[in-house]
Design an enzyme around this catalytic site. Structure first.
Site: not given
Length: 265
Positions: A51-52, A123, A151, A162, A164-165, A167
């Site tokens: 995905d990256g 994102e 932060d 699905t 960073y959000n 996590s």
């Protein structure tokens, strides 16, 4: 669609990947495709990796909405954006050679940082670069919604929900819903300071504005998908759902929720 015959391969250079892509290019040419050496000439852009790599492929080729993006996983299993496996070449050829290709569309978000425009598929995140509470005034359209202390924040697309959000306990959102999700990072909530304290979802016609309070924390880390944008003295970040979408090949046995189940359950 038979007019989609020019294919560009995007991948991270390595001896192993070079050899794998050499075989894919030969196979593509044997089936009537023309391998091109610049993405501007392509109407199919194949990302080889996870995905990256797919996020990089979309960004480096300027989020084109006039071509098909195809994700091909290398490691033996599919990913959220990589629908094909590099070892299952028959499935790839069958899908791309079809007279009636079904297309899946993924929305982007438009991001403006002090007047400079960007786009993201997953994102945009904004975080403190120092060990100090980050303060932002949060506006929804013209409404001052809250003063955030913590932060940072993540603003994600439905497909990006699905990543960073998720996590940080954000919700997974069906990509058929045109919206953006705003998720806090370690917000400060006590008797003196208060934020909403939960993710919230904005419809496609809303605009989110984050105004940075200039108190020494004006050099934030801004993440655009999996790339960092470095700039000093950031004053304002605007985010909204873009009218632009990227297109991928839609497979009958690989819906968004099937991908979610495969990845997380």
């Amino acid at each position: 669609m038979t007019d989609r015959r020019n294919i560009y391969f995007f991948y991270k250079k390595s001896e192993e990947t070079d050899e794998q892509c050499k075989k894919l290019k030969q196979l593509a040419e044997e089936h009537g495709f023309r391998v091109v050496h610049h993405h501007n000439e392509a109407n199919i852009i194949a990302s080889i990796g996870g995905d990256g790599t797919f996020l990089q492929a979309v960004r480096k080729t300027n989020f084109r909405d006039d071509c098909l993006y195809v994700g091909v996983a290398k490691k033996g299993k599919a990913h959220l954006y990589a629908d094909f496996n590099i070892y299952d070449t028959d499935k790839m050829i069958e899908a791309t050679n079809s007279e009636q290709i079904e297309v899946r569309k993924y929305p982007l978000i438009d991001v403006t940082v002090d007047g400079t425009s960007f786009q993201c598929l997953n994102e945009v995140s904004i975080r403190s670069s120092i060990i100090k509470t980050f303060v932002m005034d949060v506006y929804i359209d013209d409404l001052h919604f809250e003063t955030f202390r913590g932060d940072g924040m993540i603003v994600s697309t439905p497909t990006g929900s699905t990543a960073y959000n998720k996590s940080v306990d954000g919700a997974i959102v069906d990509p058929l819903i045109p919206c953006i999700q705003v998720t806090e990072l370690a917000s400060l909530n006590n008797n003196t300071y208060r934020t909403l304290g939960s993710p919230f979802i904005l419809s496609a016609d809303r605009k989110l504005t984050l105004k940075i309070v200039q108190d020494g924390n004006d050099y934030p880390i801004i993440g655009l998908d999996n790339e960092a944008f470095s700039t000093m003295n950031v004053k304002e970040v605007e985010v909204s759902l873009s009218g632009k979408m990227i297109k991928t090949i839609k497979l009958k046995d690989n819906s968004f929720w099937e991908k979610v189940r495969r990845t997380f359950l």
